[in-house]
Design an enzyme around this catalytic site. Structure first.
Site, PDB file in Angstrom:
ATOM      1  N   ASP A  48       0.848  -1.203   0.000  1.00 57.74           N
ATOM      2  CA  ASP A  48       0.000   0.000   0.000  1.00 57.74           C
ATOM      3  C   ASP A  48       0.880   1.249   0.000  1.00 57.74           C
ATOM      4  O   ASP A  48       0.376   2.375  -0.069  1.00 57.74           O
ATOM      5  CB  ASP A  48      -1.024  -0.012   1.147  1.00 57.74           C
ATOM      6  CG  ASP A  48      -0.396  -0.065   2.519  1.00 57.74           C
ATOM      7  OD1 ASP A  48       0.845  -0.144   2.615  1.00 57.74           O
ATOM      8  OD2 ASP A  48      -1.158  -0.032   3.524  1.00 57.74           O
ATOM      9  N   SER A  49       2.209   1.044   0.015  1.00 62.86           N
ATOM     10  CA  SER A  49       3.133   2.159  -0.237  1.00 62.86           C
ATOM     11  C   SER A  49       2.858   2.758  -1.618  1.00 62.86           C
ATOM     12  O   SER A  49       3.385   3.825  -1.933  1.00 62.86           O
ATOM     13  CB  SER A  49       4.586   1.679  -0.151  1.00 62.86           C
ATOM     14  OG  SER A  49       4.805   0.549  -0.976  1.00 62.86           O
ATOM     15  N   ASP A  87      -0.990  -6.125  -0.484  1.00 59.20           N
ATOM     16  CA  ASP A  87      -1.314  -5.528   0.807  1.00 59.20           C
ATOM     17  C   ASP A  87      -2.811  -5.316   0.953  1.00 59.20           C
ATOM     18  O   ASP A  87      -3.477  -4.886  -0.007  1.00 59.20           O
ATOM     19  CB  ASP A  87      -0.638  -4.151   0.909  1.00 59.20           C
ATOM     20  CG  ASP A  87       0.451  -4.110   1.960  1.00 59.20           C
ATOM     21  OD1 ASP A  87       0.495  -5.007   2.831  1.00 59.20           O
ATOM     22  OD2 ASP A  87       1.277  -3.180   1.895  1.00 59.20           O
ATOM     23  N   LYS A 117      -1.049  -9.425   2.633  1.00 56.16           N
ATOM     24  CA  LYS A 117      -0.301  -8.996   3.816  1.00 56.16           C
ATOM     25  C   LYS A 117      -1.170  -8.022   4.591  1.00 56.16           C
ATOM     26  O   LYS A 117      -1.869  -7.202   3.991  1.00 56.16           O
ATOM     27  CB  LYS A 117       1.019  -8.330   3.424  1.00 56.16           C
ATOM     28  CG  LYS A 117       1.808  -7.800   4.626  1.00 56.16           C
ATOM     29  CD  LYS A 117       3.207  -7.377   4.262  1.00 56.16           C
ATOM     30  CE  LYS A 117       3.311  -5.981   3.682  1.00 56.16           C
ATOM     31  NZ  LYS A 117       2.766  -4.896   4.534  1.00 56.16           N
ATOM     32  N   GLU A 119      -1.337  -5.627   8.487  1.00 57.57           N
ATOM     33  CA  GLU A 119      -0.561  -5.111   9.616  1.00 57.57           C
ATOM     34  C   GLU A 119      -1.234  -5.453  10.944  1.00 57.57           C
ATOM     35  O   GLU A 119      -2.453  -5.426  11.049  1.00 57.57           O
ATOM     36  CB  GLU A 119      -0.439  -3.576   9.507  1.00 57.57           C
ATOM     37  CG  GLU A 119       0.313  -3.119   8.285  1.00 57.57           C
ATOM     38  CD  GLU A 119       0.401  -1.587   8.161  1.00 57.57           C
ATOM     39  OE1 GLU A 119       0.020  -0.859   9.105  1.00 57.57           O
ATOM     40  OE2 GLU A 119       0.861  -1.129   7.092  1.00 57.57           O
ATOM     41  N   GLU A 186       9.138  -4.434  10.534  1.00 54.20           N
ATOM     42  CA  GLU A 186       9.552  -3.118  10.014  1.00 54.20           C
ATOM     43  C   GLU A 186      10.133  -2.265  11.138  1.00 54.20           C
ATOM     44  O   GLU A 186       9.462  -2.013  12.163  1.00 54.20           O
ATOM     45  CB  GLU A 186       8.350  -2.412   9.353  1.00 54.20           C
ATOM     46  CG  GLU A 186       8.741  -1.047   8.791  1.00 54.20           C
ATOM     47  CD  GLU A 186       7.770  -0.475   7.760  1.00 54.20           C
ATOM     48  OE1 GLU A 186       6.821  -1.178   7.352  1.00 54.20           O
ATOM     49  OE2 GLU A 186       7.981   0.679   7.352  1.00 54.20           O
TER      50      GLU A 186
HETATM   51  O1  KIV Z   1       3.575  -1.156   1.633  1.00 57.26           O
HETATM   52  C1  KIV Z   1       4.754  -1.545   1.633  1.00 57.26           C
HETATM   53  O2  KIV Z   1       5.543  -1.230   0.729  1.00 57.26           O
HETATM   54  C2  KIV Z   1       5.193  -2.373   2.739  1.00 57.26           C
HETATM   55  C3  KIV Z   1       6.653  -2.679   2.820  1.00 57.26           C
HETATM   56  C4  KIV Z   1       7.376  -1.491   3.301  1.00 57.26           C
HETATM   57  C5  KIV Z   1       6.931  -3.877   3.654  1.00 57.26           C
HETATM   58  O3  KIV Z   1       4.426  -2.774   3.547  1.00 57.26           O
END
Ligand code: KIV
Length: 276
Positions: A48-49, A87, A117, A119, A186
């Site tokens: 989600d970056s 994500d 993924k 959090e 992280e």
């Molecule tokens: O969203 C992302 O890029 C991440 C990584 C930094 C692990 O969660």
């Protein structure tokens, strides 16, 4: 075309057992995914970056499920070998497990991801169990959790006291017990990351968490030197592509203005009849 052996979910634990380190990078589009895949990166994360790196947002909070589905489709199309992980954006798994199943399901069914993924520790463990129970592989994410940026008061490195360290070890164990296939750590102190790595049978994948994790992940735009608004201190830049792109674009602009591109543009222009 040579045969490729795709990376699958069980491959991750196999790699840990065999002491093989896992490489993971973020990807958001088919072209970059194909390049990273060709380079032998094991896991491509549609992080989600993408909110900050691709969409120009300040945080990852406004990233929508539709946006991640859209980018995951592109990454899946560009990938032959790597495991594609998507994500789950903010609020797509925190409300209840039914919503989480439906949302994660879209990332697999429409996006073509092999895993999701998400959090968090104890509070999301029931959701992780439910997703795994219905056949959706889950990667956990502990330590700095960018979706909690407001609660954390920023993206700063936290000082881990004994209570926080205990909590993180407990969260990692609970995620593994719930069926998580790997855990991202992280910005966690390297000693603590080493303890978690020794405690789990599934791999840990570190970002700013020192050298003792089973794998390492970076945001591709950071390690390629493409995203230069802010460079986290733990990033190693393997290239300086921001400068390369700007220089190339500047040369193109100059060539167009001066009639050097396309070839013969200056000649044709000189021979043009004046407009009335
Ligand atoms: O969203 C992302 O890029 C991440 C990584 C930094 C692990 O969660």
């Amino acid at each position: 075309m040579t045969d490729v052996v795709p990376v699958r979910i069980p491959t991750l634990a196999d790699m840990k057992r065999k002491g093989m380190r896992i490489s993971m990078l973020t990807a958001y589009d088919a072209t970059m995914a194909a390049l990273l895949d060709r380079a032998g990166i094991d896991v491509l994360l549609v992080g989600d970056s993408l909110g900050t790196v691709i969409l120009g947002l300040e945080t990852t909070l406004p990233v929508t499920l539709d946006a991640v589905v859209h980018h995951t489709k592109a990454v899946s199309r560009g990938t032959r070998r790597a495991l594609v992980v998507a994500d789950m954006p903010f609020l797509t798994y925190q409300v209840n497990a039914d919503e989480a199943v439906r949302n994660a399901g879209r990332l697999l069914q429409e996006g073509g991801a092999a895993a999701v993924k998400l959090e968090g520790g104890a509070p999301v463990v029931p959701v992780v169990r439910r997703l795994v129970d219905v056949g959706i592989p889950v990667m956990g994410h502990l330590g700095l959790q960018p979706q909690s940026v407001h609660q954390l008061g920023g993206y700063r490195r936290r000082a881990y006291g004994p209570r926080e360290s205990e909590q993180l070890l407990a969260d990692a164990a609970a995620l593994e017990a719930a069926g998580a296939c790997a855990v991202v750590l992280e910005v966690v102190p390297p000693d603590l990351a080493a303890q978690v790595t020794a405690q789990l049978t599934v791999p840990t994948i570190g970002i700013g968490a020192g050298p003792h994790c089973d794998g390492q992940v970076l945001v591709s735009y950071d390690m390629l030197g493409l995203f230069d608004r802010f460079v986290p201190p733990f990033v190693r830049q393997y290239a300086q592509l921001a400068g390369t792109v700007t220089d190339a674009a500047r040369q193109f602009a100059d060539d167009v203005r001066e009639g050097r591109f396309p070839a013969g543009a200056a000649r044709r222009r000189a021979g043009r009849r004046p407009r009335r």
